[in-house]
Enzyme design. Structure first.
Site, PDB file in Angstrom:
ATOM      1  CB  SER A  37     129.174  96.422 -29.980  1.00 19.48           C
ATOM      2  OG  SER A  37     128.483  95.858 -28.893  1.00 19.48           O
ATOM      3  CD  GLU A  39     134.564  90.771 -28.590  1.00 22.72           C
ATOM      4  OE1 GLU A  39     134.119  91.773 -27.999  1.00 22.72           O
ATOM      5  OE2 GLU A  39     134.879  90.772 -29.802  1.00 22.72           O
ATOM      6  CG  HIS A  55     132.695  94.313 -26.551  1.00 24.67           C
ATOM      7  ND1 HIS A  55     132.406  93.609 -27.694  1.00 24.67           N
ATOM      8  CD2 HIS A  55     131.799  95.332 -26.504  1.00 24.67           C
ATOM      9  CE1 HIS A  55     131.371  94.164 -28.307  1.00 24.67           C
ATOM     10  NE2 HIS A  55     130.992  95.223 -27.611  1.00 24.67           N
TER      11      HIS A  55
END
Length: 498
Positions: A203, A323, A419
């Site tokens: 990320s 995600e 995610h």
């Protein structure tokens, strides 16, 4: 180097690093050195300034407890059910956690210890949250498998990514670079090979790695890179300073180093909470970003990587299939997204009607929110991953690129392949509370075993175990049901983007 008297099975390890002697703790076959400072505490005259060297110490330092974490807000709005926040008070927030294979007499040749590959972990959290103390990213499994694993704490939020009138930008990124320089100098003390360093992040951590990879001095900091679910990105100063200006207005101060340094961390966090309400990486809103500057981010990382920067460094890169579900499910956004949102996205990002129609046809019965999320996931992550891989392939002397997609779907609250779900698998920490929160108690251990082994192989050899990127576009799809190698997955969708 490890001192000879510490090599016994029951001895607590002590090592000499550039700042002095430190002592860790041994548990089984793993030595842990926790809260090790790599730069001076960013307080007083150091606040909102570049990271400064650690002062040398004559007495042995106890490094058996987690170090201080950067000031941050806990997750809220439903996200706290899946992402934890660890708070350790203290000023020395620029610290490292180190997990190393415990040295044995057979490792020692003279006064030196056999060198292991090194992984340096840069955590995610939208540049405003996270730490090296999260249980899902514990480095024990990497140390168990012959890797010196080092987790970095860096300045977050306003402390690390404000854009002030008279101060350096990207301070959190500067902290990471300082940590990587520290690793080059000190990895050998823990049995690590300072000439075999892989930087790894997820990320926001991967976004930072993209900027470091695009920097002309990247090879001085690390030898390989792993980017998980984070695209190359930055903003010009006039755009990235929006959140700083909003926070200054909320507090009632001017956006200068002196005024921000005179404001307490809790007050800055209070202002941050107000101005970022409703912001997500998918739907947008005021948020901290990397800023184009003359030092650390001299060129937009996406442009620089496509032009060939960093192409001499082997790269493992990928994203998760769904995600968006991490932000859409806990917050209820899935049910709030309508066709107006898709129309606005089409206008803003020049998404053609044909592309939208193709995504909809390929997902019969999907909701508008799921359609929006699929488009956003590919726009923000899968398409940039492919562009970087393609650009690196075009370099005549480019290093290898390996691409993956994490597709295993969590049964928890319909999170799907969202995610950050892959972290428990990559770290082989499925038994941790953090991994349970996202993947449930029955996540497939075999998938964790295989993913973790692939990441270890990449750190050791540069080859995770599947073909390097080529004209057939090979992608390892981690789905827990065979983990197939797929050539050009969903090519009709990818090819529809301009």
């Amino acid at each position: 180097m490890i001192q000879p008297e510490t090599i016994g099975a029951d001895a607590a390890p002590a090592v000499e690093i550039t700042s002095g002697r430190i002592r860790g703790v041994r548990r089984g076959r793993i030595d842990r050195y926790l809260g090790v400072p790599y730069a001076a505490a960013p307080i007083g005259e150091n606040r909102f300034g570049a990271p400064q060297p650690v002062a040398a110490h004559d007495t042995e330092r106890d490094c058996r407890q987690m170090g201080a974490t950067a000031p941050q807000l806990p997750y809220a709005g439903g996200m706290e059910n899946y992402l934890s926040t660890v708070t350790v008070p203290g000023d020395e927030i620029l610290n490292l956690n180190i997990w190393a294979p415990a040295a044995t007499p057979t490792d020692v040749v003279g006064a030196h210890v056999a060198a292991h590959p090194v992984i340096v972990w840069i955590h995610g959290g939208s540049l405003s949250r996270g730490s090296n103390a999260i249980t899902a990213s514990d480095g024990s499994a990497f140390a168990r498998d012959g890797v010196v694993f080092i987790g970095v704490n860096y300045r977050l939020g306003a402390e690390g990514f404000s854009v002030l009138d008279d101060a350096d930008t990207n301070l959190g990124l500067a902290d990471q670079a300082a940590a990587l320089r520290w690793v080059r100098q000190n990895a050998g003390a823990f049995g690590g090979d300072a000439a075999n360093v892989t930087v790894m992040g997820e990320s926001a951590g991967a976004i930072c790695i993209a900027a470091l990879l695009a920097h002309p001095d990247a090879a001085q900091l690390f030898d390989r890179a792993i980017m998980q679910s984070g695209p190359p990105d930055s903003r010009p100063r006039r755009k990235s300073r929006l959140i700083t200006d909003l926070m200054a207005k909320e507090i009632g101060i001017t956006p200068t180093r002196a005024t921000f340094a005179a404001t307490s961390a809790p007050r800055l966090l209070e202002a941050q909470k107000k101005v970022t309400a409703g912001t997500t990486p998918i739907t947008g809103g005021p948020a901290f970003t990397l800023t184009l500057d003359s030092t650390l981010v001299p060129r937009d990382p996406a442009t620089a990587l496509v032009a060939g920067r960093g192409s001499s460094i082997p790269l493992l890169i990928g994203a998760n299939t769904e995600e968006y579900r991490l932000w859409f499910i806990p917050t209820g956004l899935m049910k709030k997204i309508g066709w107006l949102h898709i129309a606005a996205a089409m206008l803003k990002f020049r998404i053609s009607p044909g592309t939208v129609s193709r995504y909809r046809r390929n997902r019969p019965g999907c909701s508008v929110g799921e359609l929006f999320g699929a488009l956003a996931t590919d726009l923000l992550l899968r398409i940039p991953v492919n562009r970087v891989a393609d650009a690196r392939l075009a370099q005549p002397r480019g290093a290898t690129t390996h691409v993956y997609e994490f597709a295993w779907r969590s049964p928890v609250a319909d999170l799907g392949a969202c995610h950050a779900l892959e972290l428990g698998f990559v770290f082989d920490t499925l038994d941790s509370a953090d991994a349970h929160a996202m993947g449930g108690p029955d996540a497939p251990q075999q998938l964790a075993t295989e993913m973790h082994e692939a990441w270890v192989r990449f750190a050791k050899t540069g080859d995770p175990g599947w073909p390097t990127w080529n004209a057939y576009r090979p992608v390892r799809v981690w789905d827990g049901a065979g983990n197939p190698l797929v050539h050009s997955p969903r090519e009709d969708e990818r090819a529809s983007w301009r």
